[in-house]
Design an enzyme around this catalytic site. Structure first.
Site, mmCIF file in Angstrom:
data_model
loop_
_atom_site.group_PDB
_atom_site.id
_atom_site.type_symbol
_atom_site.label_atom_id
_atom_site.label_comp_id
_atom_site.label_asym_id
_atom_site.label_seq_id
_atom_site.Cartn_x
_atom_site.Cartn_y
_atom_site.Cartn_z
ATOM 1 N N CYS A 250 0.852 -1.192 0.000
ATOM 2 C CA CYS A 250 0.000 0.000 0.000
ATOM 3 C C CYS A 250 0.893 1.249 0.000
ATOM 4 C CB CYS A 250 -0.943 -0.055 1.190
ATOM 5 S SG CYS A 250 -2.148 1.295 1.245
ATOM 6 N N ASP B 45 -8.706 -3.822 -7.158
ATOM 7 C CA ASP B 45 -8.186 -2.569 -6.601
ATOM 8 C C ASP B 45 -8.232 -1.461 -7.662
ATOM 9 O OD1 ASP B 45 -6.892 -0.631 -5.158
ATOM 10 O OD2 ASP B 45 -5.032 -1.748 -4.876
ATOM 11 N N HIS C 69 -7.410 -5.006 -2.631
ATOM 12 C CA HIS C 69 -6.273 -4.283 -2.076
ATOM 13 C C HIS C 69 -6.032 -4.798 -0.653
ATOM 14 C CE1 HIS C 69 -3.821 -0.540 -1.559
ATOM 15 N NE2 HIS C 69 -4.135 -0.731 -0.288
#
Length: 295
Positions: free
Chosen positions: A185, A233, A264
């Site tokens: 991330c 995502d 995600h």
């Protein structure tokens, strides 16, 4: 897909992603979640399923006999002055080996990221996971508070802290001179940023579902870089076509993998976004990539 006991609607995952990345506040997130009550799921059930349970994320114990774990500080003159991170090293390290910088999400050095560092140490690497929240006292033990803390920091100084950490790790006494980076991330973004900012220092980068750095930095990425995407995502994946063009114009050594039908955060085994099959495949590919370029 993962075999969760609670079947969470995809909308909830999408809303959680917006909340986790600061696009909506907690109140809005919970209000939206309440609209799913008609499906028979309680708000508290959905929210609890999306919230990390770090007891699930310990694949390698902190007192595993094969590794040694400790905390180290490093200098960061262009950042916050000092940084601190979690170091995991193979206990029986008789020869020099590759190093891997592990970069956390947008909430500080949580238990999942420390476990990732231990997994790398079990695989023979010297792994170092800095905590961006060190200037504020470190990860607070709560992800919501950690996100607030990280948002309050100067982004440029945070980036400089990770640049300093990469340089610090590269010259570890037991390093063979090879440096890898893996991040998730926000950490995926840092991987992309470091690959462009320190192209001659970074020997292999593996960003998981991270956005690219700004164009002038991305234009310096040469690789090797392995980019891992979650098929569902939309936010991160929308940045890929332009990034791919940049990498191709750089003649960069890159490979990209997309894991279909997963969200995600699919590698994080502490939440219901975790997908065991995709996570294990992505990790096997990561270790193989590091073996190729960090030996």
């Amino acid at each position: 897909m993962s075999d969760n006991t609670v079947k969470i609607p995809q909308q909830a995952f999408d809303w959680y992603d917006e909340y986790a990345h600061g696009d909506i506040d907690r109140r809005t997130f919970l209000t939206r979640i309440s609209s799913l009550a008609v499906t028979g799921l309680a708000i508290s059930t959905i929210a609890a399923s999306l919230t990390p349970n770090y007891a699930k994320a310990e694949q390698v114990s902190f007192n595993d006999p094969d590794i040694t774990a400790s905390y180290l500080e490093f200098d960061s003159p262009q950042g916050h002055g000092k940084g601190r991170g979690y170091l995991a090293v193979p206990k029986e390290l008789n020869e020099k080996t590759g190093t891997v910088l592990v970069v956390h999400e947008n909430r500080g050095l949580n238990p999942y990221i420390k476990d990732v560092a231990r997994r790398l140490a079990k695989s023979g690497y010297i792994a170092f996971a800095p905590d961006a929240l060190f200037p504020l006292g470190g990860y607070p033990g709560n992800d919501d508070e950690g996100r607030k803390m990280q948002r309050s920091l100067d982004k440029g100084k945070v980036e400089q802290d990770f640049i300093a950490a990469a340089r610090f790790l590269k010259i570890h006494a037991k390093s063979n001179g090879k440096l890898g980076i893996v991040g998730f991330c926000f950490g995926g973004y840092i991987c992309n940023m470091l690959a462009g900012t320190l192209p001659h220092l970074v020997d292999a980068a593996v960003p998981f579902y991270g956005t690219p750095a700004k164009d002038e930095i991305a234009a310096k990425v040469k690789g090797p870089i392995m980019i891992q995407f979650a098929g569902l995502d939309k936010r991160v994946n929308s940045s890929w076509p332009e990034y791919k063009k940049i990498l191709e114009s750089n003649n960069a050594n890159y490979v990209a993998h997309t894991y279909q039908g997963v969200n995600h955060g699919f590698h994080n085994d502490s939440t219901s976004r975790y997908d065991q099959e995709a996570a294990e495949l992505a990790w096997q590919r990561t270790l193989a990539f590091f073996k190729d370029f960090l030996a």
